[in-house]
Design a protein around this motif. Structure first.
Motif, PDB file in Angstrom:
ATOM      1  N   ASN A 164      12.363  -1.931   6.883  1.00 12.25           N
ATOM      2  CA  ASN A 164      11.433  -1.149   7.741  1.00 12.25           C
ATOM      3  C   ASN A 164      11.394  -0.250   6.802  1.00 12.25           C
ATOM      4  O   ASN A 164      11.176   0.689   6.824  1.00 12.25           O
ATOM      5  CB  ASN A 164      11.069  -1.263   8.767  1.00 12.25           C
ATOM      6  CG  ASN A 164      10.779  -2.480   9.590  1.00 12.25           C
ATOM      7  OD1 ASN A 164      11.171  -3.404   8.554  1.00 12.25           O
ATOM      8  ND2 ASN A 164      10.739  -2.301  11.094  1.00 12.25           N
ATOM      9  N   LEU A 165      10.822  -0.309   5.232  1.00 11.02           N
ATOM     10  CA  LEU A 165      10.459   0.845   4.271  1.00 11.02           C
ATOM     11  C   LEU A 165       9.639   1.480   4.563  1.00 11.02           C
ATOM     12  O   LEU A 165       8.365   1.078   3.981  1.00 11.02           O
ATOM     13  CB  LEU A 165      11.671   0.126   3.176  1.00 11.02           C
ATOM     14  CG  LEU A 165      11.212   1.489   2.204  1.00 11.02           C
ATOM     15  CD1 LEU A 165      12.749   1.762   2.281  1.00 11.02           C
ATOM     16  CD2 LEU A 165      10.905   0.952   0.537  1.00 11.02           C
ATOM     17  N   GLY A 166      10.211   2.537   5.018  1.00 13.30           N
ATOM     18  CA  GLY A 166       8.782   4.079   5.322  1.00 13.30           C
ATOM     19  C   GLY A 166       8.298   4.929   3.941  1.00 13.30           C
ATOM     20  O   GLY A 166       9.157   4.687   2.922  1.00 13.30           O
ATOM     21  N   ILE A 167       7.463   4.649   3.565  1.00  8.16           N
ATOM     22  CA  ILE A 167       6.469   5.677   2.409  1.00  8.16           C
ATOM     23  C   ILE A 167       5.289   6.457   3.053  1.00  8.16           C
ATOM     24  O   ILE A 167       5.177   6.404   3.995  1.00  8.16           O
ATOM     25  CB  ILE A 167       5.877   4.386   1.275  1.00  8.16           C
ATOM     26  CG1 ILE A 167       6.474   3.386   0.876  1.00  8.16           C
ATOM     27  CG2 ILE A 167       5.600   4.804   0.574  1.00  8.16           C
ATOM     28  CD1 ILE A 167       7.456   3.654   0.768  1.00  8.16           C
ATOM     29  N   ALA A 168       6.509   7.995   2.731  1.00  7.33           N
ATOM     30  CA  ALA A 168       6.100   9.490   3.420  1.00  7.33           C
ATOM     31  C   ALA A 168       3.820   9.170   2.315  1.00  7.33           C
ATOM     32  O   ALA A 168       4.140   8.960   1.103  1.00  7.33           O
ATOM     33  CB  ALA A 168       6.004   9.899   4.053  1.00  7.33           C
ATOM     34  N   ALA A 169       2.675   9.321   3.245  1.00  5.86           N
ATOM     35  CA  ALA A 169       1.158   9.057   2.573  1.00  5.86           C
ATOM     36  C   ALA A 169       0.806  10.511   3.156  1.00  5.86           C
ATOM     37  O   ALA A 169       0.464  10.465   4.605  1.00  5.86           O
ATOM     38  CB  ALA A 169       0.924   7.752   2.824  1.00  5.86           C
ATOM     39  N   ALA A 170      -0.166  10.950   2.457  1.00  7.00           N
ATOM     40  CA  ALA A 170      -0.915  12.025   2.618  1.00  7.00           C
ATOM     41  C   ALA A 170      -2.583  11.673   2.311  1.00  7.00           C
ATOM     42  O   ALA A 170      -2.711  10.796   1.686  1.00  7.00           O
ATOM     43  CB  ALA A 170      -0.634  13.096   1.287  1.00  7.00           C
ATOM     44  N   THR A 171      -2.648  11.383   3.846  1.00 12.64           N
ATOM     45  CA  THR A 171      -4.234  10.704   3.372  1.00 12.64           C
ATOM     46  C   THR A 171      -5.449  11.820   4.238  1.00 12.64           C
ATOM     47  O   THR A 171      -4.532  13.736   4.447  1.00 12.64           O
ATOM     48  CB  THR A 171      -3.902   9.359   4.812  1.00 12.64           C
ATOM     49  OG1 THR A 171      -3.719  10.616   6.467  1.00 12.64           O
ATOM     50  CG2 THR A 171      -3.328   9.130   4.725  1.00 12.64           C
ATOM     51  N   PRO A 172      -6.820  11.772   4.317  1.00 13.79           N
ATOM     52  CA  PRO A 172      -7.540  13.091   4.493  1.00 13.79           C
ATOM     53  C   PRO A 172      -7.588  13.196   6.321  1.00 13.79           C
ATOM     54  O   PRO A 172      -7.643  13.932   6.681  1.00 13.79           O
ATOM     55  CB  PRO A 172      -8.661  11.983   4.539  1.00 13.79           C
ATOM     56  CG  PRO A 172      -8.767  10.682   3.472  1.00 13.79           C
ATOM     57  CD  PRO A 172      -7.107  10.597   3.911  1.00 13.79           C
TER      58      PRO A 172
END
Length: 456
Positions: A319-327
């Protein structure tokens, strides 16, 4: 004319054993007539924004909490005036045979879970949950993955009945933070110690003025020299997770700088091909596929440390996590079973994941269960870093920016496209040799994609 009755709707746990949620907005007002599963509110958990459906059809009699209020799971948030005959959420729930009459009398139907059923003794008791009860009313943003009853406390041996009551995740958090639960006062049902109780105890033990004791947002001073913002939602969850990870898993970080000119050339060719016409391909797409291939040869990086069982759990899926910068702050949604995807499927999944994360609609299910993660710091112009592990994972890869730089190529100095890779891993699970081999394989693939032919 049928009789009416008042039904309370308590804030449910929307997944992952979360103990509180913030009511962002109400979609109904007192006196409104609502139908079953009509969206009545939008709430924010520590992980996602979720639309809350009505469990009853009737008239809104009272709103117990205002928008902007953080409410603990299990507390009443709205009351409905319903027909006596229609008090149950659906006929399916009425026909569920797995819930005893006693439990039904003590607890109303819910989305995921109100908390423990309290017996006459005052202690929570386990109960079986019917398929009908687990599946209604459905919350669209939360895919049904597995039933979660976060507040159910397993029956303990008689010798242990005097220990403070809490759930396994809360006990683990207390161990990680060095908190003696005997000193913590529980604010949950019948004195149950919640995650927020543990975090509040830690905050109260720190010197005054620390970030943990931030007050509601105010501007201090006539000149507006200081602004305070409440620590809640994603920021609060991320902070607790990072502290837990940093002080639980012994981090090791390794770096490798490589020539990715062949990968960038491959990316250009793929974008021009008919197969990928209309699809979004980026260096992250290729790097994600390379990580999945490298994991086949180095499976120890796709594992977790089970402290309670004293076991190393190696996953046979990714289960490949992708760090995401969100508001709303940093989130790490993951792509389920990514190892089974083709490059085209992975490209689609990445696009959907990032779009959903930026819109703030990522569900709690998509934010849990990750096995390894990637953080693309290169998009911010950063070359390398020392990423902190996502809790429960053994490794995280940081992708640096792709830059033109002088490089020795074919024994001559040339301008090439260069990238730095950073790999942080849990040294309890991954030896230096294993981490180094994984990073070397990842670098080899991105330096020369044809190398994959020798690895699979």
């Amino acid at each position: 004319m049928s009789a009416t009755m008042i039904k309370e709707f308590r804030l449910p746990d929307l997944g992952e054993g979360l103990t509180e949620s913030e009511i962002l907005s109400w979609k109904v007002a007192v006196g409104d007539t609502v139908t079953l599963n009509q969206v009545i509110a939008e709430v924010e958990t520590a992980k996602a924004v979720v639309e809350l459906p009505s469990p009853f059809a009737g008239i809104v009699a009272a709103l117990h909490e205002q928008a902007g209020t953080v409410v603990e799971v299990g507390k009443p948030i709205v009351s409905f005036e319903v027909d006596d005959a229609g008090a149950s959420p659906s006929s399916a729930a009425r026909s569920g045979a797995a819930v005893s009459e006693e439990a039904t009398a003590k607890r109303e139907p819910n989305l995921v879970g109100y908390g423990a059923v309290v017996e006459k003794s005052g202690r929570p008791a386990r109960r079986q949950r019917s398929f009908a009860e687990e599946s209604i009313p459905a919350v669209e943003p939360v895919p049904a993955v597995e039933p979660i009853v976060p507040h159910d406390v397993p029956s303990e041996p008689t010798a242990e009945q005097d220990r403070p009551r809490s759930t396994p995740p809360v006990r683990k958090l207390a161990r990680d933070l060095g908190v003696d639960l005997q000193l913590v006062k529980g604010t949950g049902p019948s004195g149950l110690i919640t995650r927020s109780d543990v975090q509040g105890f830690v905050a109260a033990s720190e010197p005054q003025g620390s970030a943990q004791t931030a007050a509601p947002a105010v501007v201090v001073g006539a000149a507006g020299r200081e602004t305070r913002t409440p620590i809640k939602g994603v920021r609060k969850f991320t902070a607790a997770a990072m502290v837990q990870s940093a002080f639980t898993a012994p981090h090791v970080t390794e770096f490798l700088t490589i020539d990715v000119t062949p990968t960038m050339e491959l990316l250009t060719r793929l974008k021009a091909s008919r197969t990928f016409a209309g699809y979004k391909l980026t260096p992250l797409t290729i790097a994600a596929k390379a990580v999945l291939i490298a994991l086949r040869r180095n499976p120890s990086l796709n594992s977790r440390w089970d402290e309670a069982a004293q076991e190393i759990v190696q996953f046979n899926y990714v289960n490949l996590g992708i760090a995401a910068a969100t508001p709303r702050g940093l989130t790490v949604p993951n792509i389920k079973d990514a190892e089974q995807m083709t490059l085209l499927e992975l490209s689609t999944a990445l696009s959907e994941l990032t779009d959903t994360a930026r819109s703030g609609k990522t569900s709690p299910a998509d934010l849990s269960g990750g096995t390894i993660s990637i953080t693309n710091i290169g998009v911010f112009g950063i070359d390398a870093g020392t990423p902190i592990l996502n809790p429960g994972e053994a490794a995280i890869v940081a992708l640096g920016s792709v830059r033109k730089a002088p490089w020795v190529h074919n024994d001559e100095l040339a301008v090439r496209q260069v990238m730095s890779l950073s790999l942080s891993f849990d040294h309890r699970l991954v030896d230096g040799e294993q981490g180094s081999k994984f990073l070397a394989d990842l670098g080899a693939i991105l330096s020369d994609p044809a190398t994959v032919m020798t690895m699979i």
